[in-house]
Structure formats: C-alpha cells, structure tokens
Design an enzyme around this catalytic site. Structure first.
Site, PDB file in Angstrom:
ATOM      1  N   GLU A 141       3.884 -12.968  41.815  1.00 10.77           N
ATOM      2  CA  GLU A 141       5.121 -13.494  41.227  1.00 10.77           C
ATOM      3  C   GLU A 141       6.354 -12.976  41.953  1.00 10.77           C
ATOM      4  OE1 GLU A 141       5.525 -13.008  37.022  1.00 10.77           O
ATOM      5  OE2 GLU A 141       4.033 -14.542  36.561  1.00 10.77           O
ATOM      6  N   ASP A 190      -6.900  -0.595  30.719  1.00  4.91           N
ATOM      7  CA  ASP A 190      -8.121  -0.297  31.479  1.00  4.91           C
ATOM      8  C   ASP A 190      -8.011  -0.680  32.947  1.00  4.91           C
ATOM      9  OD1 ASP A 190      -8.054  -3.009  31.203  1.00  4.91           O
ATOM     10  OD2 ASP A 190     -10.008  -3.223  30.256  1.00  4.91           O
ATOM     11  N   HIS A 200      12.305  -8.363  29.843  1.00  2.00           N
ATOM     12  CA  HIS A 200      12.972  -9.429  30.597  1.00  2.00           C
ATOM     13  C   HIS A 200      14.482  -9.204  30.653  1.00  2.00           C
ATOM     14  CE1 HIS A 200       9.382 -12.319  29.649  1.00  2.00           C
ATOM     15  NE2 HIS A 200       9.108 -11.437  30.587  1.00  2.00           N
ATOM     16  N   HIS A 256       0.761  -7.186  32.133  1.00  2.06           N
ATOM     17  CA  HIS A 256      -0.262  -8.005  32.785  1.00  2.06           C
ATOM     18  C   HIS A 256      -1.642  -7.345  32.747  1.00  2.06           C
ATOM     19  CE1 HIS A 256       2.879 -10.392  35.350  1.00  2.06           C
ATOM     20  NE2 HIS A 256       3.100 -10.458  34.048  1.00  2.06           N
ATOM     21  N   ASP A 257      -1.695  -6.092  32.323  1.00  2.00           N
ATOM     22  CA  ASP A 257      -2.979  -5.408  32.141  1.00  2.00           C
ATOM     23  C   ASP A 257      -3.580  -5.718  30.778  1.00  2.00           C
ATOM     24  OD1 ASP A 257      -5.145  -3.685  32.450  1.00  2.00           O
ATOM     25  OD2 ASP A 257      -4.021  -1.904  31.907  1.00  2.00           O
TER      26      ASP A 257
END
EC number: 1.11.1.8
Length: 914
Positions: A387, A317, A482, A233-234
């Site tokens: 989430e 980052d 996953h 997700h970064d």
C-alpha cells in the site's frame, strides 16, 4: 333447488380443482420431498447469480489491466486469499438463496422450514464445512507451536480467534430491516425523527483538512502510526464481496448510485465538483449462516443477524509475516532451505540485503515503463504490504529478522529439521510482535491510567476469554490511526537530513508503488524518515488530510476515493450502533445535548457542526464520535476509544494460549532475553543504520537522541540451544519427502511429529515415539492429494478444467479463454482463438494458391492457339538491355529503362501470361 344444488357441486369441484394442487404441494413441502428439490433448485439458481456476478467482475478487471481505478485498488488490497474467497462465495450463495425463498413467503409457510432444510442450504452452498467445529489434534506439537490458522488455540472453543470466522459482537448490530440492511440503506428511514447525514457531507464539514494545515506531533515519530497500521493488518481483514456487481441484474457497482447488494455507494452532494453522483462502495462479505441466511428461520432470526468475517487470525501472531492459511504459508516459505528460511526476492537486493518476494499481480507502474516491465506487488503474509513504502519496509524488516533468527538457530542446533528452525524463529518473531505492541505501543495510545484500567498486568492464560477481534474495534476504534497519517513521505540521508536525491513525496505518489522502494534508495532512507520525522497530530479540526480524503489510491485522473467516508460507510454497512450506545457499553455517560457533548469534545465549534449534521446525539457514527473526543492525559485517544482498544488488547493477550508470557511457551531464561529485544534492535540487525533512538516511537533529534547500535540490547540466542541426549537407536531422519517433522518431549520420551506440505496428505502415524527398541512405528509418508477428485467442492470453476499437479492443482482454460484473478475461473479474453488465426493464415494461403492456379489455367486455355511465354521480366529485361546496348552502343542501364517503358510490371518477379 336442483339448480342451487348443481351450482354448489360445481363450486366444490372448481374449488377442489383450484386449491388441490396447492394443498398437495404444501403437503409435499411440509413432508420435505418437494421442498428439498425446490431448495436444490433455488441454491443452483443462486450459485449461477453469484458466479455470473463474479465472472463479470473478473472480466471487467481483465479489460482494465491498464491503470487501475482507486476502487479497483481498494478491492485489490482487500482481496481475500483462496480459503477466505471460498467462504465469502459460499456465504453469498447461501444469502442469495434465502433472499429467493423470502420472495416466495406468500407460497410457503416459513415456520415449516426445519433445521434439516437450513443444513441442506448450508451444505449445497458450501457454507456447512466452515460452520462445523474442527477436530483439534492431540499431540505434543499442539502445545508447542501455534497453528497457522489459529484454530484450536482454545481447545474448548476451537474457532475463537481463528481466521475466516465472524468478527465478535460486543453489542447487537443495528440493521434497518433487523438483520441485514445497513444503516442509511433506505433514504426514508428515520433515526429519532431524522435521516442519517450522507457520509461525504460528514467528511467535508467535520473531518477533511488541507495538507498544509496539518499539525505535527511533538512527541511521537512517524513510526507510531505505521506500526499501528502494520499491527492492524496482523489481526484484522474484512473481505469485501467477491463480486463488484449486483447479484440481481448484474449492474456494475462502479456504474450505479443505487443500493443493490453488494453495491452500497457513497452519495455525493448535488453541488459536488465531481462528474459522478456517487463513489463506489462494496459491502463486506457476510459470514456463513448469518444475516439473510438466518433470518428466514424462526429459531435463528433473533440471534443471528448479519455478521462480517475476519480473514486473518485475531491473535498477535505475526501473520503479516507468515500468513493465516496453509496456502499463503506455502507460498512464503523457501522449501529448499534446510534452515527454515522464508522466500526472498531473486531479482533485487538492497545493499546485499533481501527484499520481499514478488507476487503475481502487477502494482502501479513506474512512469513511462512498458507494460511488460511493470514491477509486481510484494508478496507477504498480508496482501496489503505494498500500500505504501513505509508499510512495505516494516514487512521487509521482519522477513529479514526471521531469516536471521532461523539461520542462527540452525547453526546452534544442527540436528534441528528445517521445520523446527522455521517454527522456532516464527515463535520468537511472534513474541517480539506482542512485546513491541503491548509494551511500547499501546500504553502511548491509551495513556497510563487507561492502560492500567483496561489492560493491567498479565495474570496468565484464561480459557474463558474470547480473543476474537470485535467488529467495533476493527471497523471503528482502531481506525483512529487514520487521523495520525502524515501527508508526506520523508526520506533522509545518513545524517538524518532531507535527502537531496530523494525528495519528499506526497502520499498519493507512493500508493502501490513498490518500485519507489527498489529503485529509490531501498529501506534505509524510509526507515530514517520514520524514526526522525514526526507523525501528524490528531487535532479535532484537522482530523484527516486531503491525501486520504481526496486522493486515496489515485494513480491517474480516473476517479478517487475518500478514506473518511469509507470508514463511516463501513461502520453503517456492519450495523455498528451509534456513539452513545458505545459510551454506555464502556460505562461512560450518555451525551444527549450539545452542552453534554462539549464536555467530552471540548470544542464548541465542532459540537455545533456535529449537531447541525446529525440533528440528534444518538445518531452520531461511533467512529466520528470517538475520534472527536479530547485526549486522555498522556494518550492519543479519548475515553471511548481507549476503552474499546484496551478491552480488545486485554482479550488478545489473556485469551491467547501461546502468549509469550504464558509459562509453557518459553523458558524463564528465554523470556528474560526476549524482554531485552526491541524494534530499534530489529532495525540495527536488518538495515544499514548504525545509530537509532532507544524508543522507535518517540521523536528525537539526531545525533543527540540517537544511540549506537552497539549500545542497543539484544537477545542471547544461545538460550535456545537444546542439550538433551539423542539415543543412537532413535536417529532423526535426514529429510521427509513432501513433508517435515518437529520434535518434542512427551512424558520424558522423545517424540517426532510429522506433517505434510500443503497439498499432501499424511499416510501412517502422525506421531512416532522413541522407545528402548527404537522408534515405535515406521515414519509416515506424504501422498499427493488429488484436489480435482473433489466433486462436492471442486477447486476450479465449472468454466475451467482441473489438472492435478504434485502438491497442488491447476485450472486450465481453452483458447481464447484465460484465467481470471482468482486463478480458478476462465474469462473470455476478447481475442480470437489462436486456432482461428492459424485457420485464417491457412485460408489465405489456400485462396492465394487457388487464384494462382486459376490464373495459370486461364492463361494457357485462352492462349492455346498462340505462342505462350512465361517471362521472368526482371531477367528478360536485363538480357534485352545488354543486347540493345551492344547493338546501339548505349549503356545497359539506359537500354533497360527503354525496355521498362514497353515491358509490363517492370522489376516484378511474378510470372506473367503474355
């Protein structure tokens, strides 16, 4: 003969009459005049189609503000921020425009369409500004802190790795029409003589396993897959289409099982127990100028198939903490803080420690909670923070770590501005993300041999390396994680045992439920569970538990989603080539037969199932093929995914000018301190835990495998103290209205570089330098930008009125319309306007008054020759009751009852006409 001549003349005249208009129109088209106006008309029509589809989507979402469906939650989790949304909309308008023109190919010569026409379409659709190269600033600040968008990290290729740019292609995509249609779009399209198997069939026969049948990892903790999700997700977010309705016809994607862009539903088998024939699926937004947008133009069609956009910066980052756009960064910062802090939750505390602030959108409600008391989702640098509680916990750790560092830096360097303290803390947090990922996480995933082969030691920044996240990495390889997600959420007490008051929860009971964190123990029980409980082991016949394949994002009994099928369908949507093409890309042998497949998979039963479904080895989806391979020694992936992940991580490191090991980013002493730090240290500094494992990703037993926080090394922040003398002639300003400044050195001179908050524009010199006579120029000022004055790209939809505010703008709707989820479009709320209710009330009063007046007039007129009396019956009845009681000796109450039998409307206070 004369007759034949006359007929010939008539034919010529008729032919001229028929073909002359078309010839003239073609001449004008080739000349550009009519074609330009036609292009404008087409783009305007396409804009209406796209905007109407988006409008209808928001209107449906407004009506469904109760319990959201899984498909709506998935859309919410992939909702792009405003810049990404604007680019997605522009790309969809451009693509729809080209589709309209493709339908007219019989009328127009496509070869005649020039680059000018393409530029016109790109400009009118809004794509052009996002396709042009940006201007890179030339200040000392440009080398000190990374831009929030990632733009100009590479000064020769400014958009490499930047947010809102296309994912990189390491192999050409495979689309059924050559440039846009996904694999599996046309049911009759054959691959090596066979159709592709429906993705849901692949899930049921090859991937899904019951929750009870999972095998736990005996080496790694549950923190390993959570960190993988957090880092993913970064570096990557592929926005879905801005609409969940078809652009042509406007049908709701949740209500159709036909492929109509952007609807690409997942077909269910005929014997499925579900009530619907398909699961909804929305295509990813196209990047500007690709796919159908380029296919019509001969000079672009071969080299410009449909690409997908990454809404985030590709770099490691910490954009999960700070965002990837100025707008998100503005929302996250505490602008009243002199220490450069991030915003925190003002309503709740976790034993005195901060939570993430709330976003405006409501998450899943606590059972029985009234609508008004629903807990909102958390606000973080990435919109998927809510989430699951574990992910929210990691986001919260880094919020606290930033504020801890910024506070310490400001105390050490009291002369620092708020922006300097913020940027220095951000710089350190970003470095820690890089260290933990590349030193502690990736080697465990690849294994030591593959890590040496594909990543190797750092040799410095390489400006020829493109760090942009690749499509195959984001859509397939890094989704290996996953298969390591455990179906249970384990919350532990201070002895790292199951918590008696906080029982285990199934995964579907925690999706988008931040109240679980706030009201059920805070971070500590969750973090203990991540450290001391094992991850799920990726076993070939136990690839994904049913919490993810049957109950993904389920909040009620309304629908479900299947993560495995979503992954497979997403790969086809993105046109990813098959498993064998990627093995060949990595220098691995092709596997054409079942026997050859078994060498890589080492599971004959699974190989037989794969070949039975796919019929041909070249048809195997890359995500499934990579997932099925047996692990490399000491790894948690097989050869193919180790190659793809390794190549990507090396590119992210070597192509990043601000990588923490690059010589200009930190001093040698600071780098040595950074190397001491670790994820366990971050946990010690920002939770109530007093004992942690040395390696957060290794599973251990408490207490023997846990160390006291006092024994966990930490950084000495005194290495960030600045000692350069400040000239009395060049004093730092105390504050900058609506802006900030940072300082740096250039050619041995002190320099201040000014910047304005988002929504303000700098007027004056961006950079001032200290000279013998003081600052070489007056400091600039920050003036409010009137966004509403931008008529080319208006900030609000045409249905809303734009109102300029300080540093921003507001889209305003007239009653009964209200803003949709994009906060730019006015949606019909489905209720009467407030003015209508006022009119109804006034009308009722008017009618009542007229009726009363009419009744009085009628009474007086009809009884004009008689004695008319107005009785207030309650008073008269009481008086007559007293008189009768005096005359007859009975009680007033009884007398009153007797009168009641004779008086009309007893007890009424209405004036009556007698």
């Amino acid at each position: 003969m004369r007759t034949l001549g006359a007929m010939a003349v008539m034919l010529v005249v008729m032919g001229t009459a028929i073909f002359l208009p078309f010839l003239l129109r073609s001449r004008d088209i080739l000349g550009g005049k009519t074609m330009t106006s036609h292009v404008i008309s087409v783009v305007e029509t396409s804009q209406l189609l796209v905007d109407n589809a988006v409008y209808n989507t928001m209107k449906r979402n407004l009506k469904k503000r109760g319990v959201l469906s899984p498909a709506q939650l998935l859309s919410f989790s992939k909702l792009p921020e405003s810049t990404s949304g604007a680019i997605s909309r522009a790309a969809e308008i451009m693509e729809t425009s080209i589709q309209v023109m493709k339908r007219e190919q019989s009328q127009f010569s496509t070869d005649a369409l020039s680059a000018d026409i393409l530029a016109t379409i790109a400009n009118l659709s809004g794509c052009l500004p996002f396709m042009l190269p940006p201007r890179c600033p030339d200040t000392c600040l440009a080398n000190k802190y990374r831009p929030i968008t990632g733009v100009c990290n590479n000064r020769d290729h400014p958009r490499w790795g930047a947010s809102n740019t296309a994912l990189a292609r390491w192999l050409p995509p495979v689309y059924e029409d050559g440039f846009s249609q996904p694999r599996g779009w046309n049911p009759n399209f054959l691959y090596h003589g066979f159709p592709l198997p429906p993705v849901r069939e692949v899930t049921r026969h090859l991937i899904q396993v019951s929750n009870e049948a999972v095998t736990e990892d005996d080496q790694y903790s549950d923190f390993l897959p959570v960190w993988g999700q957090y880092i993913d997700h970064d570096i990557a977010l592929t926005p879905q289409s801005t609409s969940t309705a078809a652009f042509w016809g406007g049908v709701d994607c949740q209500l159709t099982c036909e492929n109509q862009n952007p609807c690409f539903p997942i077909q269910l088998p005929s014997n499925s127990s579900r009530t619907t024939a398909c699961l909804p699926f929305y295509r990813s937004s196209a990047a500007c100028g690709t796919g159908d947008q380029g296919a019509l133009f001969g000079n672009l069609s071969a080299a410009n198939p449909r690409q997908q956009m990454n809404g985030l910066t590709s770099f490691l980052d910490a954009s999960t903490v700070y965002g990837s756009s100025p707008g998100v960064e503005k929302q996250l910062r505490n602008w009243s803080s002199s220490a450069g802090l991030l915003r925190v939750n003002t309503l709740h505390l976790d034993s005195g420690r901060a939570y993430l602030p709330f976003a405006s959108a409501a998450c899943a409600p606590e059972p029985g909670a009234p609508h008004a008391n629903r807990t909102p989702c958390f606000l973080a640098g990435d919109g998927r923070a809510s989430e699951v509680p574990a992910l929210a916990a990691v986001h919260t750790l880094w919020l606290r770590e930033h504020n801890r560092l910024a506070t310490a830096f400001k105390a050490i360097n009291t002369h620092w501005s708020a922006n300097t303290a913020y940027q220095e803390a951000r710089k350190v947090v970003g470095a820690l993300h890089q260290i933990i990922t590349m030193r502690d996480y990736i080697p465990k995933i690849l294994g030591p041999d593959a890590f040496r082969q594909y990543v190797g030691p750092y040799e410095g920044y390489n400006p020829t390396v493109n760090p942009t996240v690749s499509n195959v990495f984001s859509t397939a390889a890094f989704r290996f994680g996953h298969a390591t997600v455990h179906p249970l959420v384990r919350r532990l007490n201070t002895d790292f045992q199951d918590h008696t008051e906080l029982p285990r929860l199934q995964l579907h009971d925690v999706f988008f439920r931040p109240w679980r964190l706030i009201q059920e123990g805070g971070l500590d029980p969750i973090v203990r569970g991540l450290l001391a409980r094992p991850a799920k082991l990726q076993v070939q016949e136990q690839l994904m538990n049913e919490e993810l394949t049957e109950r993904l994002f389920v909040l009620s009994n309304v629908g479900t989603l299947d993560l495995a099928s979503l992954n497979l369908q997403r790969g086809r949507d993105h046109g990813l080539p098959g498993y064998n093409e990627w093995r060949e890309f990595c220098g691995l042998s092709r596997l054409d037969t079942g026997a050859e497949l078994n060498k890589a998979i080492a599971n004959r039963s699974m190989v037989n199932k794969i070949m039975e479904l796919y019929k041909h080895a070249d048809n195997i989806d890359v995500w499934l093929g990579g997932l099925a391979e047996k692990f490399l020694p000491g790894a948690r992936t097989g050869p193919l995914f180790a190659c793809i992940i390794g190549k990507q991580m090396k590119a992210l490191r070597d192509g990043d000018r601000f990588w923490w090991e690059n010589s200009h980013v930190f001093t040698d002493a600071q780098r040595q301190e950074l190397e001491k730090h670790s994820l366990p240290r971050v946990i010690c500094d920002n939770t109530g835990l007093t004992r942690v494992p040395v390696d957060a990703f290794r599973i251990g037993k408490f207490p023997q495998d846990f160390e006291s926080c006092e024994e966990i090394p930490s950084m000495d922040l005194r290495l960030w103290r600045e000692t350069f003398p400040q000239d009395d002639k060049c004093v730092f300003p105390e504050k900058v209205d609506n802006g900030n400044f940072v300082h740096c050195e250039e050619s041995g001179k002190l320099v201040l570089v000014y910047s304005c908050f988002h929504g303000y524009k700098l007027q004056g010199q961006e950079q001032v330098t200290c000279t013998q006579n003081g600052w070489d120029s007056e400091p600039p000022v920050c003036k409010d930008v009137n966004e509403c004055a931008d008529l080319t790209h208006p900030p609000c939809h045409s249905s809303a009125k734009c109102k300029n505010t300080k540093g921003s703008f507001q889209c305003v709707c007239t009653d009964p319309y209200m803003l949709g989820e994009d906060e730019k479009t006015c949606i019909d709320s489905g209720r009467l306007p407030r003015a209508s209710w006022v009119s109804i009330a006034l009308g009722a009063l008017l009618i009542g008054g007229l009726a009363s007046l009419s009744w009085t007039v009628i009474c007086r007129w009809t009884h004009a020759d008689k004695k008319s009396t107005l009785l207030i019956t309650e008073r008269v009845t009481m008086e007559s009751g007293f008189r009768k009681s005096q005359e007859s000796g009975i009680s007033p109450q009884k007398a009153e009852v007797q009168d009641a039998e004779q008086e009309p409307a007893y007890g009424s206070r209405v004036l009556l006409c007698e």
